[in-house]
Scaffold this active site. Structure first.
Site, PDB file in Angstrom:
ATOM      1  N   SER A 128       0.826  -1.203   0.000  1.00  0.00           N
ATOM      2  CA  SER A 128       0.000   0.000   0.000  1.00  0.00           C
ATOM      3  C   SER A 128       0.860   1.252   0.000  1.00  0.00           C
ATOM      4  O   SER A 128       1.966   1.265   0.559  1.00  0.00           O
ATOM      5  CB  SER A 128      -0.904   0.009   1.245  1.00  0.00           C
ATOM      6  OG  SER A 128      -1.530   1.261   1.418  1.00  0.00           O
ATOM      7  N   TYR A 153      -2.365  -0.152  10.135  1.00  0.00           N
ATOM      8  CA  TYR A 153      -2.557  -0.777   8.823  1.00  0.00           C
ATOM      9  C   TYR A 153      -1.271  -0.656   7.998  1.00  0.00           C
ATOM     10  O   TYR A 153      -0.779  -1.639   7.430  1.00  0.00           O
ATOM     11  CB  TYR A 153      -3.721  -0.111   8.093  1.00  0.00           C
ATOM     12  CG  TYR A 153      -3.796  -0.464   6.624  1.00  0.00           C
ATOM     13  CD1 TYR A 153      -4.192  -1.734   6.215  1.00  0.00           C
ATOM     14  CD2 TYR A 153      -3.458   0.469   5.631  1.00  0.00           C
ATOM     15  CE1 TYR A 153      -4.245  -2.066   4.868  1.00  0.00           C
ATOM     16  CE2 TYR A 153      -3.512   0.146   4.291  1.00  0.00           C
ATOM     17  CZ  TYR A 153      -3.904  -1.121   3.917  1.00  0.00           C
ATOM     18  OH  TYR A 153      -3.956  -1.444   2.583  1.00  0.00           O
TER      19      TYR A 153
END
Length: 336
Positions: A128, A153
């Protein structure tokens, strides 16, 4: 022909990638746990699209279930693995970190071990843009250090990259990580801004605009993501012949390991993104301006030169075009 294992196949990116593989005549084994992080009905609708196509098989498994994943790898012996299953969402990771530990860390460990035991030809996994965290220099390059994640995350995605490198180094598994930049488009996630904005605006409700609309994102259209993913999947990672251990490149290695950004390289102001949506919907949004949320990055922008050099492709779909396609899908699917 051995199947390609696609985890997270009922997810946004997973469904589109599996569909593209099937369209090429390949066999796909899809795995998903169909969790309730967002509308399960949408996930099931995506899954039904895949199940209607020849060459697709599905197993409902949580990648964090080590026993089930070991049995799956032994039974299926996939030639390649496209690992897209993960607990998504920056803000939710503040409230439910245990979900991220289970899915993104334990689950990824199970994937790596399965790839090791079956010596798969190529593992491609989703990282990501969030890994860039506190970096302020734009555009983000794979050469940049990613040691300052600002959400849990992002920390799990950084951990995935490090874990993957260890397995590539120790066991010679060709492994490629893709840092996705704010993916949007038809069949998208309901927890993402475009989905939330569209739903609220069609209902005549105000939209929550974080960072006072001054946040910048490299919005990347789903079809471009799929094209990039498949091209990378078809070209297994190789050791970098020019690797210098005295000045190592973070995106390559002496092991068969690569990291690539996959973004549109056109950073867009959140307010301009909303303007594109207003144009597609033919209405003006009532905006509730709010401060930036904990864990959110202020700006993202992708340098995709490495991806272009590796597979000859960089995303380029204009935001206005992509948003209009999403609105067309949304109105057809939900029939507001």
């Amino acid at each position: 022909m051995s199947a390609t294992l696609v985890t997270g196949c009922a997810g946004f990116i997973g469904m589109h990638c599996a569909q593209a593989l099937l369209a090429r005549g390949e066999r796909v084994l899809g795995v998903d746990n169909l969790n309730a992080y967002y509308d399960v009905g949408l996930k099931q609708a995506r899954l039904q699209r895949l199940q209607a196509q020849p060459g697709f098989a599905f197993e409902r498994i949580d990648v964090a279930d080590g026993v089930a994943m070991r049995a799956l790898f032994e039974r299926v012996r996939p030639a390649r693995v496209l690992h897209l299953a993960a607990q998504a969402g920056v803000r939710y990771s503040i409230d439910a970190p245990d979900d991220y530990t289970a899915s993104n860390l334990l689950g990824f460990g199970n994937i790596l071990q399965g790839c090791r035991t079956q010596q798969v030809a190529h593992l491609v996994f989703a990282s990501s843009s969030s890994v860039y965290g506190g970096n302020a220099r734009l555009p983000f390059s794979e050469r940049d250090a990613v040691d300052h994640p600002i959400s849990y995350y992002a920390a799990t995605k950084k951990a995935n990259e490090v874990m993957a490198h260890a397995y590539a180094h120790l066991y010679g598994i060709p492994t490629t990580g893709l840092r996705f930049f704010t993916v949007y488009g038809p069949w998208g996630r309901p927890d993402m801004a475009l989905f939330k904005f569209t739903r609220a605006m069609l209902a005549g409700e105000a939209i929550d605009v974080y960072g006072d609309g001054q946040l910048v994102r490299d919005f990347t259209y789903i079809d471009d993501i799929v094209e990039g993913v498949l091209r990378v999947l078809d070209k297994p990672a190789t050791p970098d012949a020019g690797h210098d251990p005295l000045a190592p490149h973070p995106g390559t290695s002496a092991a068969p390991y690569r990291i690539f950004n996959i973004g549109n390289s056109t950073p867009t102001l959140l307010l301009d993104y909303i303007t594109a949506l207003e144009s597609a919907l033919g209405t003006t949004a009532a905006k509730r301006m709010l401060p930036i949320q904990p864990g959110d990055m202020h700006s993202t922008a992708a340098d995709t030169a490495a991806l272009a050099a590796w597979v000859g492709f960089s995303p380029a779909t204009p935001v206005r075009e992509g948003v209009a396609r999403f609105v067309h899908w949304y109105k057809g699917f939900y029939k507001p």
